[in-house]
Design an enzyme around this catalytic site. Sequence first.
Site, mmCIF file in Angstrom:
data_model
loop_
_atom_site.group_PDB
_atom_site.id
_atom_site.type_symbol
_atom_site.label_atom_id
_atom_site.label_comp_id
_atom_site.label_asym_id
_atom_site.label_seq_id
_atom_site.Cartn_x
_atom_site.Cartn_y
_atom_site.Cartn_z
ATOM 1 N N GLU A 113 1.201 -1.032 -0.175
ATOM 2 C CA GLU A 113 -0.065 -0.244 -0.212
ATOM 3 C C GLU A 113 1.053 1.152 -0.073
ATOM 4 O OE1 GLU A 113 -3.942 -1.088 2.204
ATOM 5 O OE2 GLU A 113 -2.248 -1.378 3.667
ATOM 6 N N GLU A 133 -4.094 -9.618 3.541
ATOM 7 C CA GLU A 133 -5.274 -9.816 4.896
ATOM 8 C C GLU A 133 -6.175 -10.694 4.618
ATOM 9 O OE1 GLU A 133 -3.272 -7.214 2.634
ATOM 10 O OE2 GLU A 133 -3.038 -5.426 4.031
HETATM 11 N N1 COA Z 1 3.570 -8.348 12.039
HETATM 12 C C1 COA Z 1 4.033 -8.163 13.911
HETATM 13 N N2 COA Z 1 5.336 -9.642 13.995
HETATM 14 C C2 COA Z 1 5.786 -10.057 12.152
HETATM 15 C C3 COA Z 1 5.181 -9.541 11.357
HETATM 16 C C4 COA Z 1 3.855 -8.593 11.197
HETATM 17 N N3 COA Z 1 2.931 -8.189 10.293
HETATM 18 N N4 COA Z 1 5.055 -9.652 10.033
HETATM 19 C C5 COA Z 1 6.740 -10.752 10.502
HETATM 20 N N5 COA Z 1 6.050 -10.720 11.866
HETATM 21 C C6 COA Z 1 7.700 -10.550 12.830
HETATM 22 C C7 COA Z 1 7.746 -12.656 13.261
HETATM 23 O O1 COA Z 1 6.376 -12.385 14.434
HETATM 24 C C8 COA Z 1 8.794 -12.940 13.470
HETATM 25 O O2 COA Z 1 8.536 -12.496 14.742
HETATM 26 P P1 COA Z 1 9.452 -13.750 16.346
HETATM 27 O O3 COA Z 1 11.051 -14.264 15.965
HETATM 28 O O4 COA Z 1 9.451 -13.220 17.756
HETATM 29 O O5 COA Z 1 8.313 -14.964 15.892
HETATM 30 C C9 COA Z 1 9.565 -12.536 12.632
HETATM 31 O O6 COA Z 1 9.104 -10.994 12.571
HETATM 32 C C10 COA Z 1 10.252 -12.603 11.739
HETATM 33 O O7 COA Z 1 9.099 -13.985 10.803
HETATM 34 P P2 COA Z 1 9.068 -14.929 11.041
HETATM 35 O O8 COA Z 1 7.563 -15.212 10.326
HETATM 36 O O9 COA Z 1 9.952 -16.006 11.709
HETATM 37 O O10 COA Z 1 9.638 -15.425 9.379
HETATM 38 P P3 COA Z 1 9.765 -15.883 8.201
HETATM 39 O O11 COA Z 1 11.060 -15.776 7.118
HETATM 40 O O12 COA Z 1 9.194 -17.344 8.215
HETATM 41 O O13 COA Z 1 8.596 -15.613 7.428
HETATM 42 C C11 COA Z 1 6.814 -13.366 6.538
HETATM 43 C C12 COA Z 1 7.988 -13.927 6.760
HETATM 44 C C13 COA Z 1 7.141 -12.019 6.067
HETATM 45 C C14 COA Z 1 6.942 -14.135 5.508
HETATM 46 C C15 COA Z 1 6.047 -13.779 7.376
HETATM 47 O O14 COA Z 1 6.876 -12.829 8.483
HETATM 48 C C16 COA Z 1 4.575 -13.021 7.517
HETATM 49 O O15 COA Z 1 3.485 -13.825 7.115
HETATM 50 N N6 COA Z 1 4.582 -12.107 8.326
HETATM 51 C C17 COA Z 1 2.961 -11.341 8.166
HETATM 52 C C18 COA Z 1 2.648 -11.138 6.608
HETATM 53 C C19 COA Z 1 2.018 -10.279 6.840
HETATM 54 O O16 COA Z 1 0.266 -10.561 6.746
HETATM 55 N N7 COA Z 1 1.168 -8.435 6.706
HETATM 56 C C20 COA Z 1 0.494 -7.780 6.682
HETATM 57 C C21 COA Z 1 -0.379 -7.735 7.697
HETATM 58 S S1 COA Z 1 -2.283 -6.641 7.888
#
Ligand code: COA
Length: 259
Positions: A113, A133
Amino acid sequence: MKLPQLNRLELEIIDKTIAVLTFNIPEKLNALGADAHEDLHSFVDLLQREPAVRVGVIRSAVKKAFMAGTDITGFSEAPFPPNRLREAIDRIENCPKPVIAAIGGYCLGGGVELAMGCDIRILADTATLALPEVGLGIMPGAGGIQRLARVAGMGVAKELALTARRISAEEAYAKGLAAMVVPFDALWDETLKLARRVAAQAPAALALVKQSANLALDTDRATAAAFERWGAAFISTTADAAEGKRAFIEKRPPVFTGA
Ligand code: COA
């Protein structure tokens, strides 16, 4: 130049003309909470306030992510939809200075966005973009669907927002989401090159071009064309227009002052 004090993000000025906002929250892959949303506003305040700043850049210091969206764990402190993020993106879009987004790694949700509200997007070949989302039971709320539809077309916007599918840099570029894709190691150099090129142009002309381009999609064609004609007539009377012509004749680079 006095820089605002930021909460979570980093702000610096390069070459006295380029304001660079850097996301550096590796533990959350740059998921932004309420404090960082306020920092985006401080960045736009600087762009609007400082005549010496000609262009803004938003980038990440975290190799794995440009921005993993809104901080999901912080929904209680920054209620969803993130209105302050939406307002900041609106302000970036309407600010007279061009803003470039340099994107490597994950660019998800609010990251897409925000990127769509910037004027030029440059992707590293490591970039992965998605609107995840609907998979969280929510929907994009910071203007991303409308902006994606304007940048890449309604079909692309609907498909990405309805499926939460991740796309590669290559696919994003092919769909028109970015101006270029570069190797990750070249992302910063190419971004700086681009920012310097934009910063060297006449500031008032940049502002009018940006507004004219925004109006091309925000209003009817006759109104947008009238604004463009008025803008082109006005800009030709400025000191920078005279300098541009003089520099061409004297075979030297122009020195624009914004006057
Ligand atoms: N909000 C809060 N924390 C987040 C985050 C988010 N949107 N995206 C990643 N993090 C945090 C994870 O919780 C993790 O924290 P931890 O180590 O304390 O558990 C850290 O960042 C690393 O992320 P992780 O998921 O372990 O890495 P990954 O390589 O396995 O996956 C992503 C990376 C980006 C694919 C995955 O973190 C993800 O799907 N995040 C959410 C994205 C999302 O839906 N965003 C839209 C929100 S409206």
